[in-house]
Enzyme design. Sequence first.
Site, short mmCIF file in Angstrom:
data_model
loop_
_atom_site.label_atom_id
_atom_site.label_comp_id
_atom_site.label_asym_id
_atom_site.label_seq_id
_atom_site.Cartn_x
_atom_site.Cartn_y
_atom_site.Cartn_z
N ASP A 1 1.89 5.31 -30.29
CA ASP A 1 1.65 4.11 -31.08
C ASP A 1 0.20 3.71 -30.85
OD1 ASP A 1 1.45 1.70 -32.31
OD2 ASP A 1 3.12 0.74 -31.26
N LYS B 1 -4.13 -2.31 -37.48
CA LYS B 1 -5.34 -3.03 -37.05
C LYS B 1 -6.63 -2.43 -37.66
CE LYS B 1 -3.02 -5.38 -33.41
NZ LYS B 1 -1.88 -4.89 -32.68
N TYR C 1 4.11 -2.76 -26.40
CA TYR C 1 4.56 -3.52 -27.57
C TYR C 1 4.44 -2.63 -28.80
CZ TYR C 1 4.65 -7.12 -31.24
OH TYR C 1 4.95 -7.87 -32.35
C1 LIG Z 1 -0.34 -4.96 -32.99
C2 LIG Z 1 0.56 -3.85 -32.63
C3 LIG Z 1 1.73 -3.55 -33.34
C4 LIG Z 1 2.23 -4.43 -34.45
O1 LIG Z 1 1.35 -4.48 -35.51
P1 LIG Z 1 1.45 -5.71 -36.56
O2 LIG Z 1 0.42 -5.38 -37.58
O3 LIG Z 1 1.19 -6.94 -35.77
O4 LIG Z 1 2.82 -5.68 -37.11
C5 LIG Z 1 2.45 -2.43 -32.99
N1 LIG Z 1 2.05 -1.63 -31.98
C6 LIG Z 1 0.94 -1.88 -31.28
C7 LIG Z 1 0.53 -0.94 -30.21
C8 LIG Z 1 0.17 -3.00 -31.57
O5 LIG Z 1 -0.93 -3.26 -30.84
#
Ligand SMILES: *Cc1c(COP(=O)(O)O)cnc(C)c1O
Length: 425
Positions: free
Chosen positions: A239, A267, A144
């Site tokens: 990511d 995060k 994701y």
């Molecule tokens: C949470 C997450 C996102 C999206 O971040 P948001 O702050 O919710 O927009 C993108 N990539 C990864 C790997 C994530 O865990």
Amino acid sequence: MQNSESVKLFEKAKQFFPGGVNSPVRAFRSVGGTPVFIDKGKGSHVWDADGNEYIDYCASWGPLILGHANDKVLSSVEKTMRNGTSFGAPTRLENELAELILTFNSYIEKIRFVSSGTEAVMSAIRLARGYTGRTKILKFEGCYHGHSDSLLVKAGSGLVTFGNTSSAGVPESVVNDTIVVSLNNKEAVEEAFKQFPDEIACIIIEPIPANNGLLLQDKAYLQFLRDICTKNKTLLIFDEVISGFRVCFCGAAGYYSIKPDIITYGKIIGGGFPVGAYGASKEIMSSISPEGNVYQAGTLSGNPVAMAAGIAQLTECLKPNFYSDLEYKTQVLIKGLTKNTKHNFKIFTVGSIFWLAFTDKEHIKSAEDIDADSMKHFKVLYHALLENGVYSGPSGYEVGFMSEAHTMEDIEKTIVAFDKAFAKL
Ligand SMILES: *Cc1c(COP(=O)(O)O)cnc(C)c1O
């Protein structure tokens, strides 16, 4: 368990928000029942609107590595906000957070702060395209990367697929440039480069895929991606919105000693405030406006209050043994959960991330390896855990997070709660 107040609040919320929530998974659809409305958190515990207390392993989906309402984060935030909450002009706090990160993270040389993980990834993709002058991107099923258009795609049938949107409202023309392949599959990646030579701007991966179960990859696979990207002049994006500052200060790049070309963060970097970031070498980052011609901006980017929270949190993460202590506690929890059980489940883990799967398999490395049918066990387990005072992400595809605030007593109580919950299966 009393939940009449949450029920009432949810009924009201449904009048205001689609599905009663501001982010879909919060609606409890995959576990059924009413979402728990949270009133407050302190340390490893949260309290709901009915006064029930829980040990929390959701941690706001990962950001709260120090637990809730950490005193150092709060005092830094409070001190900062008394001087104003936003200026839309540079502040010294942006320098401080950047210096803290870049001094201890040799995988990037320059960084840009944004306001969410989605924004960080969206900008990183634009950077990769702008820098390489190529259009196609390659992502993996089961990773994701936020909700920007070009990444809302799903795999179709076949080794290499593209153009299957996973959301209405995303034009096919946008995802036609997104190639989707399975994790842990070398052949599919090789095939994609064969089909689209000199066209792929970047490969993006969660080096520790933790948004669809915990699909741990072999280091050799990540190294393979590094090598094939280098060979094809394609950029490798890690990511690290979850893994950054979670498995160690340098994230998965540091954990595996593999240098991607661009890294995205979110995060943990914001200490519980809306912050994301992306970073790369000086050369790649020089493509970003105003130095280069890849545009990216933000009214609240580098927001001082959020920077203050990030500085306070990351400073704690740099304390000696911070990460080994978290990992040790996670191991104690997992040992307690997996001993003497007759149930057919495994717990996959790295650092302070853990994921419980009902499976016989020794490893689960791709989305297809997850048994969707087994989620019916998770539903039962989930509600039994709530009743026994343990809160976690309301879906069997979500991982749990240990924080600095969790105590051995919390862990013992969690093990007892699980024993009781397993008895319900
Ligand atoms: C949470 C997450 C996102 C999206 O971040 P948001 O702050 O919710 O927009 C993108 N990539 C990864 C790997 C994530 O865990």
